[in-house]
Design an enzyme around this catalytic site. Structure first.
Site, PDB file in Angstrom:
ATOM      1  N   TYR A  69      -5.850  10.780   4.280  1.00 49.40           N
ATOM      2  CA  TYR A  69      -4.684  11.367   3.326  1.00 49.40           C
ATOM      3  C   TYR A  69      -4.715  12.140   2.384  1.00 49.40           C
ATOM      4  CZ  TYR A  69      -3.807   8.154   7.452  1.00 49.40           C
ATOM      5  OH  TYR A  69      -4.043   7.027   8.745  1.00 49.40           O
ATOM      6  N   GLN A  94       0.965  -1.084   0.147  1.00 47.78           N
ATOM      7  CA  GLN A  94       0.216   0.325   0.345  1.00 47.78           C
ATOM      8  C   GLN A  94       0.817   0.946  -0.035  1.00 47.78           C
ATOM      9  OE1 GLN A  94      -2.169   1.637   3.516  1.00 47.78           O
ATOM     10  NE2 GLN A  94      -3.918   1.706   1.940  1.00 47.78           N
ATOM     11  N   GLY A 140      -9.983  -6.903   9.329  1.00 49.89           N
ATOM     12  CA  GLY A 140      -8.440  -6.464   9.849  1.00 49.89           C
ATOM     13  C   GLY A 140      -8.302  -6.788  11.298  1.00 49.89           C
TER      14      GLY A 140
END
Length: 372
Positions: free
Chosen positions: A189, A103, A326
């Site tokens: 982000y 990522q 997750g």
């Protein structure tokens, strides 16, 4: 005997990769990179290899350049030492039979001057993420959280240079042995700071209209294809409704349907949707998910508080192809086998999520070992 009709355990083709199941380990920041230099290490290699039973692993966010860093002890993919460190991780995962994407991360305004050698963070606009804290280390090494610093707006020529940095980061990821890359365009982000209307007050070609706010996303996605040399090795993570870290859009369904259409036109392999998973979080309607399916012909991954049964339902309904789990992967390195067998899941220790060493990272046992 295993249930051969279980949708979680049907194989899947993603680009040139054959995935043995539909279970994805999504990116999770754990802040274990070696210092100085924020270098991936043997401990990280062990951690990811333990979880190689996932159909696909997506690494924790790895920053693409020095100004892209936003949290202490997170790994980069910028220096030769970082690339060499990631090579240890990818080798360990491949030796264990797994598949792993990197990522690629630039935090934009979600940083602090102490992490950037005194420089201000950069963003689409000079808008501070009020009330948003970032993880830093004090001069004595003590971890803590501080308010993100006020950013400065990027100049157009700097945006063009950032596209080049993303392209180089994709090349670095391939040199490090990753199977592909995922662009972090979610959770407030840098890319998200261009997309969402309340974080972007630009009046040039990168702000104002929806087409302009999506321009940076499209340019970076194309650069990643060039950097990897293969559309099938590029995915994009989006978060239409999470409102995390101060990013929010006035009309998210319109904005993110257009983003999905843009990414379909570019031809990336997948879109990875991060759904809000906290209490009282905004709900993502199935109708919205079906709209995304209609405009994006590639692979759709969803992550955000999924149980095994919710995951199976999503796969059966057809609006998802793969499901990310997750936090369950933190304390259950053998998560796919536990889901297959219906075995109980171990709860993770919140106090060991960020920073530290083996405890709460590589010392969670597999279910069979725990039971014995």
């Amino acid at each position: 005997m295993f249930d051969t009709t279980d949708p979680l355990f049907q194989p899947y083709t993603l680009g040139s990769l054959e995935l043995p199941n539909r279970i994805v380990m999504p990116p999770m920041t754990r802040s274990r990179a070696s210092q100085p230099g924020d270098i991936p290490n043997e401990l990280m290699a062990e951690y990811y290899a333990q979880r190689a039973g996932a159909g696909l692993i997506i690494s924790e966010g790895t920053w693409i350049s020095p100004l892209g860093k936003g949290y202490a002890w997170t790994p980069g993919i910028h220096s030769p030492a970082q690339v060499a460190g990631w090579r240890k991780v990818t080798k360990a995962v491949h030796d264990a039979g797994g598949r792993i994407f990197a990522q690629l991360w630039h935090v934009g305004r979600l940083s602090h001057t102490s992490l950037l050698d005194g420089q201000a963070p950069v963003s689409s606009s000079a808008i501070q993420a009020e009330g948003v804290n970032v993880f830093v280390a004090e001069s004595n090494g003590t971890p803590g959280f501080v308010q993100a610093s006020r950013p400065r707006a990027l100049k157009v020529e700097e945006i063009h240079a950032l596209v080049d940095e993303y392209r180089q980061a994709a090349r670095n990821a391939m040199a490090a042995g990753f199977d592909g890359v995922e662009l972090h365009a979610a959770n407030g982000y840098l890319i998200n700071q261009f997309i969402d209307s309340n974080a972007n007050d630009r009046t040039d070609a990168y702000g104002g209209s929806l087409e302009n706010r999506l321009r940076f996303l499209g340019e970076v996605a194309q650069a990643l294809i060039e950097g990897t040399g293969d559309k099938g090795r590029v995915g994009i993570r989006l978060a239409p409704l999470t409102t995390l870290n101060g990013c929010e859009d006035a009309d998210p369904e319109t904005t993110y349907t257009a983003a999905a259409q843009l990414l379909a036109d570019i031809g990336v392999a997948y879109i990875h949707i991060a759904e809000a998973d906290w209490d009282d979080a905004p709900h993502m309607p199935v109708e919205f998910k079906q709209r995304l399916r209609e405009v994006f012909p590639g692979t759709l991954i969803y992550a955000g508080g999924y149980t095994a049964e919710r995951a199976r339902e999503a796969l059966r309904e057809g609006w998802a192809d793969l499901i990310g789990f997750g936090r369950p992967f933190v304390a259950n390195p053998d998560l796919p086998e536990r889901l297959r067998q219906g075995e109980p899941l171990t709860a993770h220790d919140r106090n060991t999520l960020f920073g530290g060493a083996e405890r709460g990272y590589t010392d969670y046992p597999a279910y069979a070992a725990n039971a014995a």
